[in-house]
Design a protein around this motif. Structure first.
Motif, PDB file in Angstrom:
ATOM      1  N   GLN A   1       0.838  -1.202   0.000  1.00 49.59           N
ATOM      2  CA  GLN A   1       0.000   0.000   0.000  1.00 49.59           C
ATOM      3  C   GLN A   1       0.876   1.257   0.000  1.00 49.59           C
ATOM      4  O   GLN A   1       0.635   2.198  -0.751  1.00 49.59           O
ATOM      5  N   LYS A   2       1.917   1.238   0.835  1.00 45.93           N
ATOM      6  CA  LYS A   2       2.831   2.371   0.913  1.00 45.93           C
ATOM      7  C   LYS A   2       3.559   2.559  -0.419  1.00 45.93           C
ATOM      8  O   LYS A   2       3.734   3.687  -0.884  1.00 45.93           O
TER       9      LYS A   2
ATOM     10  N   ASP B   1       1.112   4.039  -2.880  1.00 47.59           N
ATOM     11  CA  ASP B   1       0.906   5.465  -2.586  1.00 47.59           C
ATOM     12  C   ASP B   1       2.081   6.297  -3.086  1.00 47.59           C
ATOM     13  O   ASP B   1       1.905   7.395  -3.617  1.00 47.59           O
TER      14      ASP B   1
ATOM     15  N   LEU C   1       1.814   6.606  -6.840  1.00 49.48           N
ATOM     16  CA  LEU C   1       0.722   7.526  -7.164  1.00 49.48           C
ATOM     17  C   LEU C   1       1.164   8.972  -6.958  1.00 49.48           C
ATOM     18  O   LEU C   1       0.909   9.838  -7.806  1.00 49.48           O
ATOM     19  N   LYS C   2       1.853   9.236  -5.865  1.00 50.41           N
ATOM     20  CA  LYS C   2       2.341  10.583  -5.580  1.00 50.41           C
ATOM     21  C   LYS C   2       3.320  11.040  -6.669  1.00 50.41           C
ATOM     22  O   LYS C   2       3.244  12.172  -7.155  1.00 50.41           O
TER      23      LYS C   2
END
Length: 67
Positions: free
Chosen positions: A9-10, A13, A16-17
């Motif tokens: 998940q990290k 993320d 995505l960032k």
């Protein structure tokens, strides 16, 4: 298993960032490119206008000399 899910998940993320940052940069570059193209077009139009004005002045001067 929870640790692996959290790590993935990290990681997701983070990706995505980074993609959002890249999209923002591309948008800014495109905006700058468009502004530069507009400036270039304006400069070309101004140059053409000066040529036309000079040409017109020359023709008027020649006409006035004939009269």
């Amino acid at each position: 298993m929870d640790g692996m899910v959290a790590a993935l998940q990290k990681l997701g993320d983070g990706f995505l960032k980074m993609e959002r940052i890249k999209m923002d940069i591309v948008g800014e570059l495109e905006s700058m490119r468009m502004k530069m193209e507009i400036k270039q077009t304006k400069m070309i139009i101004e140059s053409y206008q000066k040529v036309v004005d000079t040409f017109a002045e020359t023709i008027i001067e020649k006409k006035n000399k004939k009269i």
